[in-house]
Design a protein around this motif. Sequence first.
Motif, PDB file in Angstrom:
ATOM      1  N   ALA A   1       2.234   6.890  -6.784  1.00 10.40           N
ATOM      2  CA  ALA A   1       1.219   7.820  -7.287  1.00 10.40           C
ATOM      3  C   ALA A   1       1.568   9.255  -6.926  1.00 10.40           C
ATOM      4  CB  ALA A   1      -0.150   7.444  -6.728  1.00 10.40           C
ATOM      5  N   SER A   2       2.123   9.475  -5.728  1.00  8.47           N
ATOM      6  CA  SER A   2       2.450  10.839  -5.310  1.00  8.47           C
ATOM      7  C   SER A   2       3.566  11.437  -6.155  1.00  8.47           C
ATOM      8  CB  SER A   2       2.803  10.892  -3.824  1.00  8.47           C
ATOM      9  OG  SER A   2       4.071  10.328  -3.582  1.00  8.47           O
ATOM     10  N   LEU A   3       4.480  10.620  -6.655  1.00  7.25           N
ATOM     11  CA  LEU A   3       5.536  11.138  -7.530  1.00  7.25           C
ATOM     12  C   LEU A   3       4.951  11.696  -8.815  1.00  7.25           C
ATOM     13  CD1 LEU A   3       8.446   8.548  -7.233  1.00  7.25           C
ATOM     14  CD2 LEU A   3       8.351  10.848  -6.291  1.00  7.25           C
ATOM     15  N   LEU A   4       3.954  11.018  -9.357  1.00  8.74           N
ATOM     16  CA  LEU A   4       3.336  11.495 -10.591  1.00  8.74           C
ATOM     17  C   LEU A   4       2.460  12.728 -10.363  1.00  8.74           C
ATOM     18  CD1 LEU A   4       2.453   8.215 -12.469  1.00  8.74           C
ATOM     19  CD2 LEU A   4       4.032   9.993 -13.181  1.00  8.74           C
ATOM     20  N   GLU A   5       1.934  12.866  -9.152  1.00  7.50           N
ATOM     21  CA  GLU A   5       1.075  14.009  -8.852  1.00  7.50           C
ATOM     22  C   GLU A   5       1.869  15.269  -8.527  1.00  7.50           C
ATOM     23  OE1 GLU A   5      -1.343  12.530  -5.693  1.00  7.50           O
ATOM     24  OE2 GLU A   5      -2.420  11.156  -7.012  1.00  7.50           O
ATOM     25  N   ALA A   6       3.160  15.111  -8.231  1.00  5.33           N
ATOM     26  CA  ALA A   6       3.998  16.256  -7.883  1.00  5.33           C
ATOM     27  C   ALA A   6       4.073  17.219  -9.058  1.00  5.33           C
ATOM     28  CB  ALA A   6       5.395  15.781  -7.498  1.00  5.33           C
TER      29      ALA A   6
ATOM     30  N   ASP B   1       0.839  -1.208   0.000  1.00  4.27           N
ATOM     31  CA  ASP B   1       0.000   0.000   0.000  1.00  4.27           C
ATOM     32  C   ASP B   1       0.868   1.251   0.000  1.00  4.27           C
ATOM     33  OD1 ASP B   1      -2.375  -1.404  -0.071  1.00  4.27           O
ATOM     34  OD2 ASP B   1      -2.788  -1.183   2.080  1.00  4.27           O
ATOM     35  N   TRP B   2       1.947   1.236   0.805  1.00  5.82           N
ATOM     36  CA  TRP B   2       2.845   2.385   0.863  1.00  5.82           C
ATOM     37  C   TRP B   2       3.484   2.614  -0.508  1.00  5.82           C
ATOM     38  CZ3 TRP B   2       7.891   3.491  -0.122  1.00  5.82           C
ATOM     39  CH2 TRP B   2       8.350   4.740   0.314  1.00  5.82           C
ATOM     40  N   VAL B   3       3.917   1.537  -1.151  1.00  4.87           N
ATOM     41  CA  VAL B   3       4.543   1.642  -2.474  1.00  4.87           C
ATOM     42  C   VAL B   3       3.572   2.258  -3.473  1.00  4.87           C
ATOM     43  CG1 VAL B   3       5.414   0.284  -4.439  1.00  4.87           C
ATOM     44  CG2 VAL B   3       6.208  -0.210  -2.112  1.00  4.87           C
TER      45      VAL B   3
END
Length: 189
Positions: free
Chosen positions: A173-178, A166-168
């Motif tokens: 996803a957060s890297l792409l949203e940055a 889940d953390w991965v």
Amino acid sequence: MLLEPMLSRLRPVRDLGEALQVALRDFVSLHGAEMGDIQLAGHDGLLRIVESLGVSREFLETFRQVSPTSGSACGQAARGGTTVFIPDVGLDPEFAPYRAFAARVPFRSVLSCPLRSPAGDTVGMISALSAQPFAPTALEMQAASAYAGALADVLARLLHGRNTADWVEARSASLLEATPWQWPRLALH
């Protein structure tokens, strides 16, 4: 030795995000590369980027999830369970599907080291990429493999008690949203 200063920066880190940043910065620097990434396995066993340095959004999207069956350097390393060095991606037959992309980024050389669990399973990958061909020495290759082992131990400690998959997924996803300004830029000389 090359490895000791790197380990002295990595081992005391207690924050997962900081550990990933320290590890990637040192690994990329060890090889005189300009770019790199760390991937960990998600729910489906595919490798997902959880930290990056000097790469573009297009790179993150292209290699967002990588299967061990892919011809990418990290796919080859995951499949074989050993470090893979591709001195020139333009000449590597397995890398052929990614050649045009690599020329656009640009990168030519890639070194990918598996992150292995204490049980010997590949749980992730750390990679360094360079626009210019590089050739790691035998000492640098030994240091890279040993460092990947130490990083796997640190990650196991920091991920203990978490739902790692889940953390991965969330971190990837957060890297792409940055926003683009949050990504390091390649210095052009």
